[in-house]
Write a protein that holds these residues in place. Sequence first.
Motif, PDB file in Angstrom:
ATOM      1  N   ILE A   4       0.852  -1.187   0.000  1.00 19.47           N
ATOM      2  CA  ILE A   4       0.000   0.000   0.000  1.00 19.47           C
ATOM      3  C   ILE A   4       0.886   1.234   0.000  1.00 19.47           C
ATOM      4  O   ILE A   4       1.788   1.365   0.832  1.00 19.47           O
ATOM      5  N   ASP A   5       0.645   2.133  -0.951  1.00 18.57           N
ATOM      6  CA  ASP A   5       1.398   3.388  -0.997  1.00 18.57           C
ATOM      7  C   ASP A   5       0.843   4.327   0.068  1.00 18.57           C
ATOM      8  O   ASP A   5      -0.375   4.488   0.195  1.00 18.57           O
ATOM      9  N   LEU A   6       1.746   4.954   0.784  1.00 18.97           N
ATOM     10  CA  LEU A   6       1.335   5.873   1.849  1.00 18.97           C
ATOM     11  C   LEU A   6       1.357   7.297   1.314  1.00 18.97           C
ATOM     12  O   LEU A   6       2.416   7.810   0.942  1.00 18.97           O
ATOM     13  N   GLU A  14      -6.494   5.238   5.282  1.00 14.24           N
ATOM     14  CA  GLU A  14      -5.228   4.935   4.607  1.00 14.24           C
ATOM     15  C   GLU A  14      -4.109   4.677   5.608  1.00 14.24           C
ATOM     16  O   GLU A  14      -3.307   3.760   5.438  1.00 14.24           O
ATOM     17  N   ALA A  15      -4.069   5.474   6.665  1.00 13.85           N
ATOM     18  CA  ALA A  15      -3.043   5.292   7.686  1.00 13.85           C
ATOM     19  C   ALA A  15      -3.202   3.940   8.378  1.00 13.85           C
ATOM     20  O   ALA A  15      -2.219   3.209   8.592  1.00 13.85           O
ATOM     21  N   CYS A  16      -4.446   3.596   8.720  1.00 13.22           N
ATOM     22  CA  CYS A  16      -4.692   2.330   9.406  1.00 13.22           C
ATOM     23  C   CYS A  16      -4.388   1.133   8.497  1.00 13.22           C
ATOM     24  O   CYS A  16      -3.842   0.116   8.951  1.00 13.22           O
ATOM     25  N   ALA A  17      -4.743   1.246   7.217  1.00 10.16           N
ATOM     26  CA  ALA A  17      -4.471   0.154   6.279  1.00 10.16           C
ATOM     27  C   ALA A  17      -2.976  -0.054   6.106  1.00 10.16           C
ATOM     28  O   ALA A  17      -2.485  -1.195   6.079  1.00 10.16           O
ATOM     29  N   GLN A  21      -0.820  -3.386   7.324  1.00 11.43           N
ATOM     30  CA  GLN A  21       0.046  -4.158   6.434  1.00 11.43           C
ATOM     31  C   GLN A  21       1.460  -4.272   6.996  1.00 11.43           C
ATOM     32  O   GLN A  21       2.096  -5.327   6.904  1.00 11.43           O
ATOM     33  N   GLN A  22       1.943  -3.192   7.607  1.00 16.48           N
ATOM     34  CA  GLN A  22       3.306  -3.184   8.139  1.00 16.48           C
ATOM     35  C   GLN A  22       3.443  -4.029   9.398  1.00 16.48           C
ATOM     36  O   GLN A  22       4.485  -4.648   9.638  1.00 16.48           O
ATOM     37  N   THR A  23       2.403  -4.055  10.227  1.00 18.13           N
ATOM     38  CA  THR A  23       2.518  -4.688  11.542  1.00 18.13           C
ATOM     39  C   THR A  23       1.791  -6.026  11.649  1.00 18.13           C
ATOM     40  O   THR A  23       2.044  -6.793  12.587  1.00 18.13           O
ATOM     41  N   GLY A  24       0.855  -6.279  10.729  1.00 13.48           N
ATOM     42  CA  GLY A  24       0.093  -7.517  10.809  1.00 13.48           C
ATOM     43  C   GLY A  24      -0.992  -7.495  11.868  1.00 13.48           C
ATOM     44  O   GLY A  24      -1.495  -8.543  12.267  1.00 13.48           O
ATOM     45  N   SER A  25      -1.353  -6.318  12.340  1.00 14.02           N
ATOM     46  CA  SER A  25      -2.417  -6.192  13.340  1.00 14.02           C
ATOM     47  C   SER A  25      -3.332  -5.042  12.960  1.00 14.02           C
ATOM     48  O   SER A  25      -2.954  -4.166  12.171  1.00 14.02           O
ATOM     49  N   ALA A  26      -4.528  -5.045  13.524  1.00 13.68           N
ATOM     50  CA  ALA A  26      -5.529  -4.036  13.176  1.00 13.68           C
ATOM     51  C   ALA A  26      -5.207  -2.695  13.827  1.00 13.68           C
ATOM     52  O   ALA A  26      -4.739  -2.639  14.965  1.00 13.68           O
ATOM     53  N   LEU A 107      -9.663  14.564   8.827  1.00 16.23           N
ATOM     54  CA  LEU A 107      -8.440  14.215   9.565  1.00 16.23           C
ATOM     55  C   LEU A 107      -7.406  13.629   8.611  1.00 16.23           C
ATOM     56  O   LEU A 107      -7.721  12.812   7.743  1.00 16.23           O
ATOM     57  N   ARG A 108      -6.173  14.030   8.800  1.00 17.62           N
ATOM     58  CA  ARG A 108      -5.069  13.482   8.020  1.00 17.62           C
ATOM     59  C   ARG A 108      -3.904  13.157   8.944  1.00 17.62           C
ATOM     60  O   ARG A 108      -3.720  13.790   9.991  1.00 17.62           O
ATOM     61  N   PHE A 109      -3.096  12.164   8.526  1.00 17.19           N
ATOM     62  CA  PHE A 109      -1.890  11.797   9.260  1.00 17.19           C
ATOM     63  C   PHE A 109      -0.706  11.928   8.318  1.00 17.19           C
ATOM     64  O   PHE A 109      -0.734  11.392   7.198  1.00 17.19           O
ATOM     65  N   GLN A 110       0.312  12.637   8.741  1.00 16.20           N
ATOM     66  CA  GLN A 110       1.432  12.939   7.871  1.00 16.20           C
ATOM     67  C   GLN A 110       2.348  11.714   7.717  1.00 16.20           C
ATOM     68  O   GLN A 110       2.638  11.008   8.676  1.00 16.20           O
ATOM     69  N   LYS A 111       2.787  11.516   6.491  1.00 20.99           N
ATOM     70  CA  LYS A 111       3.599  10.351   6.147  1.00 20.99           C
ATOM     71  C   LYS A 111       4.816  10.236   7.052  1.00 20.99           C
ATOM     72  O   LYS A 111       5.138   9.158   7.552  1.00 20.99           O
ATOM     73  N   LYS A 112       5.493  11.353   7.304  1.00 26.37           N
ATOM     74  CA  LYS A 112       6.704  11.309   8.125  1.00 26.37           C
ATOM     75  C   LYS A 112       6.398  10.852   9.548  1.00 26.37           C
ATOM     76  O   LYS A 112       7.208  10.151  10.172  1.00 26.37           O
ATOM     77  N   ASP A 113       5.226  11.213  10.080  1.00 32.05           N
ATOM     78  CA  ASP A 113       4.856  10.806  11.433  1.00 32.05           C
ATOM     79  C   ASP A 113       4.554   9.317  11.491  1.00 32.05           C
ATOM     80  O   ASP A 113       4.902   8.634  12.467  1.00 32.05           O
ATOM     81  N   LEU A 114       3.899   8.797  10.462  1.00 36.03           N
ATOM     82  CA  LEU A 114       3.589   7.365  10.422  1.00 36.03           C
ATOM     83  C   LEU A 114       4.854   6.541  10.236  1.00 36.03           C
ATOM     84  O   LEU A 114       5.014   5.479  10.862  1.00 36.03           O
ATOM     85  N   GLU A 115       5.760   7.025   9.413  1.00 35.33           N
ATOM     86  CA  GLU A 115       7.022   6.316   9.225  1.00 35.33           C
ATOM     87  C   GLU A 115       7.868   6.359  10.494  1.00 35.33           C
ATOM     88  O   GLU A 115       8.552   5.379  10.839  1.00 35.33           O
ATOM     89  N   ARG A 116       7.803   7.466  11.213  1.00 34.57           N
ATOM     90  CA  ARG A 116       8.521   7.569  12.486  1.00 34.57           C
ATOM     91  C   ARG A 116       7.943   6.590  13.509  1.00 34.57           C
ATOM     92  O   ARG A 116       8.669   5.968  14.282  1.00 34.57           O
ATOM     93  N   LEU A 117       6.623   6.451  13.495  1.00 35.11           N
ATOM     94  CA  LEU A 117       5.978   5.489  14.392  1.00 35.11           C
ATOM     95  C   LEU A 117       6.452   4.072  14.079  1.00 35.11           C
ATOM     96  O   LEU A 117       6.782   3.299  14.990  1.00 35.11           O
TER      97      LEU A 117
END
Length: 231
Positions: A4-6, A14-17, A21-26, A107-117
């Motif tokens: 999935i492209d972020l 999109e952030a949750c999906a 995919q990255q973590t294998g959990s909901a 609501l939006r979540f910034q790509k850099k914040d999700l990648e940092r998480l």
Amino acid sequence: MSNIDLPFRATTAEACAWLAQQTGSAWTLARLLENAVTPVVWLDYDAAYPELFGDANGGYPAPIFFEEDVARLAAGSADVLITFTKDAYKLPVRLPAPGFVRPLDQLRFQKKDLERLMARLNKPAPVEKASETQAGISKEEVLLAFAGTAKMDLARALDEAIGIFGDDGARVKASARKSRRNAVWNPVTLALGLHDVYRAPLGPLKRAFKTHDFLHAWAGNWEESLRLLGK
């Protein structure tokens, strides 16, 4: 399943999906907020609030980080209420009552914040203990980390430096001897003081130590202080 492209600014779905995919959990909005990911809402320029927008005449993404605003979202609110945010220059600002209301789907979540998480989840940062001689954090860093955690003018309190904000409290002793610009504060003492004296909730204070790189070296002392206090 294809990757999935972020997007640069992802919707909640999109952030949750992507995280699923990255973590294998909901993942849900509440889980995102629990993990100190700061959502933003795009504010279109409004001539009624020139100080909020400054030169950003097209608008800007306003962060939602104030404890009450975040808690409302985490509890399952049907819309977004923003009462305290940062202006286009990233300075903390309280919005005119009752605040700005926006649809939940904005609501939006910034790509850099999700990648940092994800980086934090994949490789937890080692807990460091700040040394006794370590310099504190600057006024700008204090405001970035803790503005909005308590209902007060924190910038003014730092300048006046009375109570927990002075040398006998959180400010590193004599750090402002030559000029107030050189003053630094111990973030652990400051955060505990904001909680005890100004009733700042522990939730946003804990998130600050997880979110801001300049507080990572103090995380060990912070956690130890909470343990000793039974919090």
